[in-house]
Design an enzyme around this catalytic site. Structure first.
Site, short mmCIF file in Angstrom:
data_model
loop_
_atom_site.label_atom_id
_atom_site.label_comp_id
_atom_site.label_asym_id
_atom_site.label_seq_id
_atom_site.Cartn_x
_atom_site.Cartn_y
_atom_site.Cartn_z
N SER A 1 -16.85 85.63 -26.43
CA SER A 1 -17.45 86.73 -26.65
C SER A 1 -16.62 87.90 -26.58
CB SER A 1 -18.69 86.99 -25.72
OG SER A 1 -18.50 86.97 -24.43
N SER A 2 -15.32 87.56 -25.91
CA SER A 2 -14.48 88.69 -25.67
C SER A 2 -13.57 88.86 -26.93
CB SER A 2 -13.63 88.53 -24.48
OG SER A 2 -14.37 88.18 -23.18
N ILE B 1 -18.36 83.13 -19.79
CA ILE B 1 -19.34 82.20 -19.26
C ILE B 1 -19.23 80.78 -19.69
CG2 ILE B 1 -20.98 82.88 -20.97
CD1 ILE B 1 -23.03 82.99 -18.65
N GLY B 2 -18.38 80.62 -20.84
CA GLY B 2 -18.50 79.32 -21.48
C GLY B 2 -17.04 79.35 -22.28
N GLY B 3 -16.06 80.10 -21.95
CA GLY B 3 -14.80 80.29 -22.80
C GLY B 3 -14.65 81.58 -23.36
N SER B 4 -15.19 82.44 -23.14
CA SER B 4 -15.57 84.02 -23.73
C SER B 4 -14.01 84.65 -23.66
CB SER B 4 -16.62 84.69 -23.10
OG SER B 4 -17.82 84.17 -23.54
N LYS C 1 -13.93 95.35 -22.42
CA LYS C 1 -14.96 94.71 -22.96
C LYS C 1 -16.29 95.51 -23.30
CE LYS C 1 -17.43 90.21 -23.52
NZ LYS C 1 -17.12 88.87 -22.82
#
Length: 581
Positions: free
Chosen positions: A225-226, A246-249, A150
């Site tokens: 985000s990934s 950090i939140g489902g990334s 990433k």
């Protein structure tokens, strides 16, 4: 008469409030325009240079692939792409496969996938040099394996942009610890992948590198985000990647793209050299983790990373090697399950996926116990989002200054406003925004730090609830299917399904188990949601048109029980495969 007076008075108040909001918004807009216009020419040039660097790296990589294929015309590289990681590493160690053949087969495929999905930010041309010396790490568990990373994972001499202008042309000085360990284990990091602007989004677009799209449907997002990792691996251009969550990334892109992703307990893997857009935020902890085609690949990656070399490079990581005995265990499990968290009604395919997996696991001899998260609304509003934006989004605003705002995050405009303006908006909008993501945003903008004791109490209460239910692991939905483009910024409430386990710091992973059916689409037409508000409507619109797209389930365990979580994921994967046969 009195009633009419009250109505008139309320109408006057509404008009006054609307006028005041208009003035405040106007002032904010002028400030924003002034800031953007003043920096636009320089920003435009910087962005163009970044794009040129990417284009040049892609061109040089393509030339390298062409040269290799011309000098090895008798070798068929295509079958290599079909091998799962376990077989690939076996043949590499045995010597029946040449690392160069593997490398160039994946480089060629990556270039093709990128042209279709726009998922890469840069080819790491140093990998060509590493390929020549990789034999010195032949004993490594990932010997000869090309690995994607990433954008925010540090690689010496390259930007970790996080999708923001500020970090462009600021190459990092050394490899992230995880990159160093991958190299020590014989892996070859060969490409960096795209992320959303500022990382704090579950879409995948930024002003420098543009929108990454879904390998199964180009009108859908790959998630974030990934998201670059999800798209590249889902499209076949990589068989193993490193993301962060950090939140489902990690879990959302894996779900959207039909692959497996795993978020370990924060602290199990080193974060040194993995850049965060909001460093210092400790309430909701991020974690790096692997993304791959299957669960065995995730487990092999964890085994490779959890080694003495990582523990030596980063002494803050507890020296806990991977416990293969737990991963390979076949002991029957007590499994908690939920179909809906009580905060956001899931899509029909999300519910069906949990029900079908539950039935398969019950047939295999496992016991199920209903489980419901505690105080989910409080967790989302008061702990999760206020924890992430605990500084009033000041750090995020500073990091995003000087450049354009990507269309995918336009709704986060209040972050760019001056603090005094944020406070006014927060006060004025509070009565009308009690159960919306805008309310979360406004509360956070005031810069109120949450008491850590409240978070610790919530974690303690959840673990006590878990133990009262006497469960080993938890089966629950994950966001699915992939969204239509530009919808991720419009609804944050659905993140309760993934962000909760970052807040709790529980390991969690996703496994694809089914696809959206015509029946799911028909049932979606009757979707109303729990609150039946605009956010339920937006979620329905976001997932509409998903027939044929992958759907996953989420598997969760208690902190530091990564091996048990992966073992559970593996069992789900195997049972689903058997049921298809």
């Amino acid at each position: 008469m009195e009633y009419n007076k009250e109505v008139l008075q309320e109408a006057k108040m509404d008009c006054w409030m609307a006028a005041l909001l208009t003035i405040v918004a106007g002032v904010g807009t002028l400030l924003l325009l002034r800031r953007v216009v003043s920096s636009h020419p320089e920003a435009k040039e910087k962005i163009q240079r970044a794009r040129n660097r990417r284009t040049e790296s892609l061109r040089r990589a393509e030339e390298s692939v062409i040269r290799y294929k011309q000098s090895h015309q008798t070798i068929d590289l295509a079958p290599i792409l079909e091998l799962p990681l376990s077989q690939l590493t076996k043949q590499l160690h045995e010597g029946s496969l040449d690392p160069k053949d593997v490398f160039y087969s994946y480089m060629e495929k990556t270039l093709a996938v990128h042209k279709k999905l726009n998922c890469c930010t840069e080819i790491l041309l140093e990998s060509l040099d590493q390929l020549e010396t990789v034999g010195s790490n032949k004993e490594g568990l990932l010997y000869g394996v090309p690995v994607s990373i990433k954008d925010n994972c540090g690689y010496k001499g390259h930007d970790s942009s996080c999708g923001v202008l500020l970090h462009l042309e600021q190459p990092v000085q050394e490899d992230a610890v995880l990159v160093q360990v991958l190299k020590k284990q014989g892996a070859i990091p060969f490409v960096k992948t795209n992320v959303p602007q500022g990382l704090l989004s579950y879409d995948c677009s930024n002003p420098m590198y543009g929108q990454t799209v879904n390998p199964h449907n180009l009108q859908k997002t790959s998630g974030g985000s990934s998201g670059g990792e999800g798209a590249l691996i889902g499209g076949g251009g990589s068989l193993l990647g490193i993301g962060s969550d950090i939140g489902g990334s990690i879990r959302i892109p894996a779900s959207f793209c039909g692959i497996c992703g795993f978020k370990p307990t924060a602290g199990r893997l080193s974060l040194q050299g993995v850049r965060s857009i909001c460093p210092g935020q400790k309430s909701v902890r991020g974690s790096p983790g692997p993304i791959a085609r299957d669960v065995d690949s995730l487990a092999l990656c964890m085994q490779a990373l959890l080694c003495d070399h990582m523990f030596s490079l980063d002494p803050t990581v507890p020296p806990l090697p991977f416990n293969m005995q737990i991963y390979q265990s076949s002991k029957p499990l007590r499994i908690g399950y939920l179909e809906c968290d009580g905060f956001q009604q899931p899509s029909p395919s999300m519910v069906r996926s949990v029900r079908e997996v539950k039935a398969l696991l019950e047939q295999a001899g496992h016991t199920f116990v209903p489980f419901q998260p505690l105080r989910i609304k409080e967790a989302l509003y008061e702990l999760m989002l206020k924890g992430i934006y605990a500084d009033g989004a000041t750090t995020l605003t500073q990091k995003m200054a000087g450049g354009p705002t990507d269309p995918t995050i336009k709704r986060t405009f209040p972050h760019n406003l001056p603090l005094w303006l944020k406070r006014i908006l927060s006060f004025l909008l509070k009565p009308w925004l009690l159960i919306t993501d805008a309310c979360i945003c406004m509360k956070a903008l005031r810069g109120d730090w949450i008491p850590l004791c409240s978070l610790q109490d919530y974690i303690k209460d959840t673990i006590a609830h878990w133990r009262r239910c006497n469960i080993d692991v938890l089966l629950c939905p994950v966001i699915a299917p992939a969204y239509n483009l530009l919808y991720c910024a419009k609804n944050s409430t659905i993140l309760s399904y993934t962000m909760l386990y970052n807040l709790l710091n529980f390991p969690a992973g996703v496994v694809p188990v089914t696809t959206v059916t015509k029946e799911d689409e028909e049932e979606l037409k009757h979707y109303e949601g729990i609150y039946q508000d605009v956010y339920d409507k937006l979620f329905k619109e976001a997932v509409t048109g998903g027939e044929g797209l992958p759907v996953a389930v989420q598997c969760v365990a208690l902190p530091w029980q990564e091996e048990l979580c992966l073992r559970f994921m593996k069992e789900v994967e195997q049972l689903v495969k058997q049921s298809r046969k």
